[in-house]
Design a protein around this motif. Sequence first.
Motif, mmCIF file in Angstrom:
data_model
loop_
_atom_site.group_PDB
_atom_site.id
_atom_site.type_symbol
_atom_site.label_atom_id
_atom_site.label_comp_id
_atom_site.label_asym_id
_atom_site.label_seq_id
_atom_site.Cartn_x
_atom_site.Cartn_y
_atom_site.Cartn_z
ATOM 1 N N UNK A 170 0.836 -1.201 0.000
ATOM 2 C CA UNK A 170 0.000 0.000 0.000
ATOM 3 C C UNK A 170 0.873 1.254 0.000
ATOM 4 N N UNK A 171 1.924 1.248 0.795
ATOM 5 C CA UNK A 171 2.838 2.394 0.842
ATOM 6 C C UNK A 171 3.541 2.577 -0.504
ATOM 7 N N UNK A 172 3.937 1.478 -1.121
ATOM 8 C CA UNK A 172 4.588 1.549 -2.431
ATOM 9 C C UNK A 172 3.643 2.117 -3.488
ATOM 10 N N UNK A 173 2.378 1.694 -3.449
ATOM 11 C CA UNK A 173 1.392 2.214 -4.407
ATOM 12 C C UNK A 173 1.169 3.707 -4.188
ATOM 13 N N UNK A 174 1.116 4.106 -2.928
ATOM 14 C CA UNK A 174 0.922 5.519 -2.613
ATOM 15 C C UNK A 174 2.089 6.348 -3.120
ATOM 16 N N UNK A 175 3.301 5.834 -2.934
ATOM 17 C CA UNK A 175 4.499 6.526 -3.419
ATOM 18 C C UNK A 175 4.485 6.601 -4.943
ATOM 19 N N UNK A 176 4.121 5.504 -5.591
ATOM 20 C CA UNK A 176 4.043 5.497 -7.051
ATOM 21 C C UNK A 176 3.012 6.503 -7.552
ATOM 22 N N UNK A 177 1.872 6.579 -6.881
ATOM 23 C CA UNK A 177 0.839 7.545 -7.265
ATOM 24 C C UNK A 177 1.355 8.965 -7.110
ATOM 25 N N UNK A 178 2.095 9.223 -6.031
ATOM 26 C CA UNK A 178 2.658 10.546 -5.802
ATOM 27 C C UNK A 178 3.686 10.874 -6.878
ATOM 28 N N UNK A 179 4.542 9.905 -7.198
ATOM 29 C CA UNK A 179 5.555 10.109 -8.243
ATOM 30 C C UNK A 179 4.895 10.373 -9.592
ATOM 31 N N UNK A 180 3.807 9.677 -9.900
ATOM 32 C CA UNK A 180 3.086 9.890 -11.155
ATOM 33 C C UNK A 180 2.520 11.299 -11.220
ATOM 34 N N UNK A 181 2.007 11.797 -10.099
ATOM 35 C CA UNK A 181 1.467 13.157 -10.062
ATOM 36 C C UNK A 181 2.567 14.182 -10.315
ATOM 37 N N UNK A 182 3.749 13.959 -9.747
ATOM 38 C CA UNK A 182 4.871 14.873 -9.976
ATOM 39 C C UNK A 182 5.285 14.865 -11.435
ATOM 40 N N UNK A 183 5.328 13.683 -12.050
ATOM 41 C CA UNK A 183 5.692 13.569 -13.462
ATOM 42 C C UNK A 183 4.693 14.301 -14.343
ATOM 43 N N UNK A 184 3.411 14.225 -14.012
ATOM 44 C CA UNK A 184 2.379 14.903 -14.793
ATOM 45 C C UNK A 184 2.532 16.413 -14.705
ATOM 46 N N UNK A 185 2.965 16.907 -13.538
ATOM 47 C CA UNK A 185 3.161 18.353 -13.385
ATOM 48 C C UNK A 185 4.284 18.851 -14.253
ATOM 49 N N UNK A 186 5.320 18.021 -14.490
ATOM 50 C CA UNK A 186 6.446 18.434 -15.311
ATOM 51 C C UNK A 186 6.051 18.546 -16.771
ATOM 52 N N UNK A 187 5.130 17.740 -17.193
ATOM 53 C CA UNK A 187 4.671 17.756 -18.583
ATOM 54 C C UNK A 187 5.625 17.017 -19.488
#
Length: 154
Positions: free
Chosen positions: A133-150
């Motif tokens: 669950x923690x790994x999925x949460x971290x992955x979701x957070x990392x995906x959000x950061x990547x989307x912000x970069x464009x």
Amino acid sequence: MLRFVALALASQCRHILADESWQDTPILTSLWQATSNNDNDAIDRLLDSSESAVSSRSGDGRGLAWWAWEFQNEYVLGSILAYGGDILSEDEDESGKAAMAMCTENPDCNKDSLVQKAKSMMEDLKKRKEQRAADREKDDFDDEEDEELGDDEF
């Protein structure tokens, strides 16, 4: 006599209401397959994907606990415990059998040994569940950061 009739009627109504929520679903089919094939990775993925997977029941009133007992799968029994389920529940399927009857009616099945093994695995399985669950949460957070970069940033 009236009390007996009322109790019988209440029991029957409870069974009818339970039947309404019993239905065959793809996740239950997958849980049966994973349990029968000792596919622990699939069990983890399926249980992680649905909060109700542990307690869901198929059209015949059976679910993960019945199959864990039937296939004497201690990993699945331990997983049920780790996800808050009850491997010794007295809840019955449509034929009036509790899940553990799949074991107790089989002379080759040692219920006490399976319960002991499942309980000994439970804490490790809980920790692994929490880590996933923690790994999925971290992955979701990392995906959000990547989307912000464009896409233009790379």
